[in-house]
Design an enzyme around this catalytic site. Structure first.
Site, mmCIF file in Angstrom:
data_model
loop_
_atom_site.group_PDB
_atom_site.id
_atom_site.type_symbol
_atom_site.label_atom_id
_atom_site.label_comp_id
_atom_site.label_asym_id
_atom_site.label_seq_id
_atom_site.Cartn_x
_atom_site.Cartn_y
_atom_site.Cartn_z
ATOM 1 N N GLU A 35 0.856 -27.460 -20.222
ATOM 2 C CA GLU A 35 1.671 -27.901 -19.187
ATOM 3 C C GLU A 35 1.019 -27.013 -18.024
ATOM 4 O O GLU A 35 0.739 -25.854 -17.959
ATOM 5 C CB GLU A 35 3.048 -27.894 -19.222
ATOM 6 C CG GLU A 35 3.728 -28.403 -18.110
ATOM 7 C CD GLU A 35 5.206 -28.247 -18.159
ATOM 8 O OE1 GLU A 35 5.958 -29.042 -17.598
ATOM 9 O OE2 GLU A 35 5.626 -27.419 -19.070
ATOM 10 N N CYS A 37 6.522 -30.980 -22.530
ATOM 11 C CA CYS A 37 7.576 -29.552 -22.531
ATOM 12 C C CYS A 37 9.136 -30.088 -22.854
ATOM 13 O O CYS A 37 9.411 -30.532 -23.965
ATOM 14 C CB CYS A 37 7.534 -28.855 -21.253
ATOM 15 S SG CYS A 37 8.081 -27.107 -21.476
ATOM 16 N N LYS A 84 5.983 -36.721 -17.084
ATOM 17 C CA LYS A 84 7.317 -35.899 -17.365
ATOM 18 C C LYS A 84 8.365 -36.611 -17.179
ATOM 19 O O LYS A 84 8.640 -36.934 -15.974
ATOM 20 C CB LYS A 84 7.147 -34.566 -16.972
ATOM 21 C CG LYS A 84 8.191 -33.695 -17.591
ATOM 22 C CD LYS A 84 7.867 -32.194 -17.163
ATOM 23 C CE LYS A 84 8.975 -31.349 -18.074
ATOM 24 N NZ LYS A 84 8.747 -29.687 -17.657
#
Length: 509
Positions: free
Chosen positions: A266, A375, A341
Site C-alpha cells: 500500500e 490493508c 480501498k
C-alpha cells in the site's frame, strides 16, 4: 519504453496468413524463400493447432512460433532442417509424438525488448508439461558466427557464447531460456550464409515427464501458481525515475523466477511526498496523486515486458474532487484493471479526507481467479466472503502499518480469511521510515502467504513468511488444485457447510 494497450498470445489461424508472411519477410530479409506459402501454413495448423502461436500487440502481429510433434528417437541427431520437415511437407509430424520440434520463432524488430520470445517459449514449455512430452528440440542458427569464423572454430564459438564471452542473438537467447547444446549440426540450413550453414542442436527437457501408462490427460488450466511479494523499504528517493528504478529491480528479480504474480504494498509511492512536506497533509497527498497515472502506465509496461501480472499496491487518486486509495492489476497481456480501498481508516479520513471506494469484485487472470483488498479492508470478513462466492483462489492484500499492533490486526485477519474462505491469502507491506513525510514516518511489516488449515497444507496455515522489518522479496508456489479438493473433500468444508437456511450475505452493488 513504448506503451501498449494489449498483448495477447493467440493460436495461429489461416486468416492470419498475410500477417505471418509479412512478419517472416521482415524478420528474414536476407534468407531466400523466407516465407512459407499458405498451403504449408494451413497444413501446420491442421496437424498441430496448439503448436502454432502468434503474439498480437494492439492488433499487430509482433511474433510467431511454429512447431511440430515428433518421435525424436526416430531421427538421426545429424539431421538437417529439410530432413526434419520432410522438405517442408511436415509429414514428420505425428500426433503420437513425444517431443516438440521448434520449426521457427520470430519477433518483429520493432517489438524486440518486450521479451515476447520468452513468452512464447514459456508457452511451449507449459504445453510440454500439459501434454506430458519429453521436451523441446530445435536447431538454433548461429547468425554471428561469420564475424568470428577466421579466429574460432564452430565448437570454440559455441563455448564462448555459453561463457558469455561472445554474443549471438539466437544462441544466447536460447541458452537464457534453459536450453542446452546437444551437438553441432553442419549443413543444417545451407542457405543461411551468416551461420555458414551451421546450427546448434538445442534441447529443453521436461523434468515432469512421466512415461504414460495410458493416454495422458491434457488440462489447459494452470495448477501451480508462483507469486512474489515485495517487502518494500520506505526510503527517500531522488524523484520519480529513482523510485521506478527500484520498482523495476524487484520486477526483474521476481520475473526471473518465472513468477505469475508480483505484489507491491500500500502507498508504494509515498516517498515522493517528501517534496511536498511543507504543505498540509491533505494537500501533500493530493500532490502525490499527480504521479498515479504515470506510475500505473509504468507498471503496465513492466507487466508486459517482464511477462508477469503485477498488483501495484496502492496510490492516491483524485476523482471528481474526491480522494481515493486505489491500485491496479496490470496483467501481462496488457490489460489493466482498477481496485479501490473500500474501508478507509479513521486516520486516512482525518489527515487526508480520504473516501472509500464502491467496487467489490474478483479478477479473472491466466493463473486463477484473484481478489485484492487494501490493508484495512481485510479486517472486514464480509468482503472476502463475497469474493469467495465468485470462486476466489488467491486474495492479495497490500498493506502499510506503522505499529506492530496494527500489523497484527492485518496479519491475524488475513490468516482467518484464508481458513474461512478456503483460499490463499498473500499480504505484502512496507518497512523502514520516512522522517520527512508527515503521517508516514514509521513502518512495521512482515509479508506472508497464508493457506487453509488441512492435511494438504502446512499445519500452521503459513506457506512462507519474510523476516520482519527487512527489505526483501518472498517467493512461493501455491497449488490451486488443492483448493478444489478442499472444497469437496476437506476435513471440514466451511463454504459448503454454511447454514444458508438461517443466514446469507448479499452484495448490494
Amino acid at each position: 519504453m513504448a506503451s501498449y494497450d494489449k498483448v495477447e498470445l493467440e493460436y495461429l489461424t489461416p486468416d492470419l496468413y498475410p500477417k505471418l508472411k509479412e512478419l517472416m519477410l521482415t524478420c528474414y530479409p536476407k534468407v531466400g524463400d523466407a516465407a512459407w506459402n499458405r498451403k504449408q501454413v494451413e497444413t501446420l495448423i491442421d496437424r498441430f493447432p496448439k503448436g502454432q502461436i502468434v503474439v498480437m500487440v494492439d492488433g499487430v502481429m509482433a511474433g510467431a512460433a511454429l512447431s511440430i510433434l515428433i518421435k525424436y528417437d526416430r531421427f538421426d541427431e545429424k539431421h538437417t532442417y529439410i530432413e526434419m520437415t520432410a522438405n517442408d511437407t511436415f509429414d514428420t509430424h505425428t500426433s503420437e509424438g513425444d517431443t516438440i520440434y521448434g520449426l521457427d520463432m520470430m519477433v518483429h524488430p520493432e517489438y524486440r525488448g518486450l521479451r515476447l520470445g520468452r513468452r512464447m517459449y514459456d508457452y511451449r514449455k507449459e504445453l510440454c508439461e500439459e501434454m506430458n512430452l519429453k521436451g523441446i528440440v530445435l536447431g538454433g542458427r548461429l547468425p554471428n558466427y561469420h564475424k568470428h569464423q577466421d579466429e574460432l572454430t564452430p565448437k570454440q564459438y559455441i563455448q564462448k557464447v555459453k561463457k558469455k564471452e561472445v554474443y549471438d542473438p539466437v544462441l544466447s537467447f536460447q541458452l537464457s531460456n534453459d536450453f542446452h547444446v546437444k551437438r553441432l549440426a553442419r549443413h543444417y540450413l545451407p542457405e543461411d550464409e551468416a551461420s555458414q550453414g551451421l546450427a546448434a542442436l538445442l534441447e529443453w527437457t521436461n523434468i515432469y515427464y512421466e512415461k504414460p501408462e495410458k493416454e495422458p490427460s491434457i488440462s489447459s488450466e494452470k495448477s501451480v501458481v508462483r507469486m512474489g511479494l515485495v517487502q518494500w523499504q520506505m526510503r527517500p528517493y531522488n524523484g520519480f525515475n529513482d523510485l521506478v528504478e527500484q520498482i523495476e529491480y524487484f520486477v526483474d528479480a521476481v520475473s526471473g523466477y518465472n513468477a505469475d504474480f508480483l505484489l507491491f504494498p500500500e502507498y508504494v509511492n509515498a516517498p515522493l511526498m517528501a517534496e511536498y512536506n511543507h504543505l498540509t497533509e491533505a494537500a501533500s497527498i493530493r500532490k502525490l496523486a499527480d504521479y498515479t497515472d504515470r506510475l500505473r502506465d509504468t507498471f503496465s509496461e513492466f507487466a508486459v515486458s517482464y511477462n508477469i501480472n503485477i498488483i501495484t499496491g496502492s496510490m492516491p487518486e483524485v476523482r471528481d474532487d474526491g480522494l481515493y486509495n486505489v491500485g491496479h492489476l496490470c496483467k501481462r497481456n496488457g490489460e489493466v484493471e482498477k481496485y479501490e480501498k473500500i474501508h478507509v481508516t479513521p486516520d486516512e479520513k482525518k489527515a487526508w479526507g480520504m473516501n472509500g471506494g464502491n467496487t467489490i469484485k474478483t479478477y479473472e487472470t491466466d493463473a486463477g481467479r484473484i481478489g485484492i483488498l487494501i490493508c484495512y479492508d481485510v479486517e472486514f470478513p464480509e468482503l472476502t466472503r463475497l469474493l469467495a462466492y465468485e470462486g476466489l483462489d488467491i486474495l492479495f492484500v497490500p498493506f502499510m502499518t506503522d505499529t506492530q499492533n496494527g500489523y497484527s490486526r492485518v496479519r491475524n485477519c488475513a490468516m482467518a480469511r484464508a481458513i474461512e474462505n478456503e483460499c490463499y491469502v498473500a499480504v505484502a507491506g512496507s518497512v523502514g521510515n520516512l522522517p520527512k513525510v508527515h503521517n508516514m514516518d514509521i513502518q512495521y511489516g512482515q509479508s506472508v502467504v497464508f493457506t487453509p488449515c488441512d492435511f494438504a497444507f502446512p499445519t500452521t496455515g503459513i506457506k512462507t513468511e519474510a523476516t520482519p522489518n527487512t527489505e526483501m522479496m518472498l517467493i512461493a508456489d501455491v497449488d490451486l488444485d488443492l483448493l478444489k479438493e478442499l472444497h469437496v473433500q476437506g476435513s471440514v468444508r466451511i463454504l459448503k457447510d454454511r447454514r444458508t437456511d438461517l443466514y446469507d450475505l448479499i452484495k448490494k452493488t
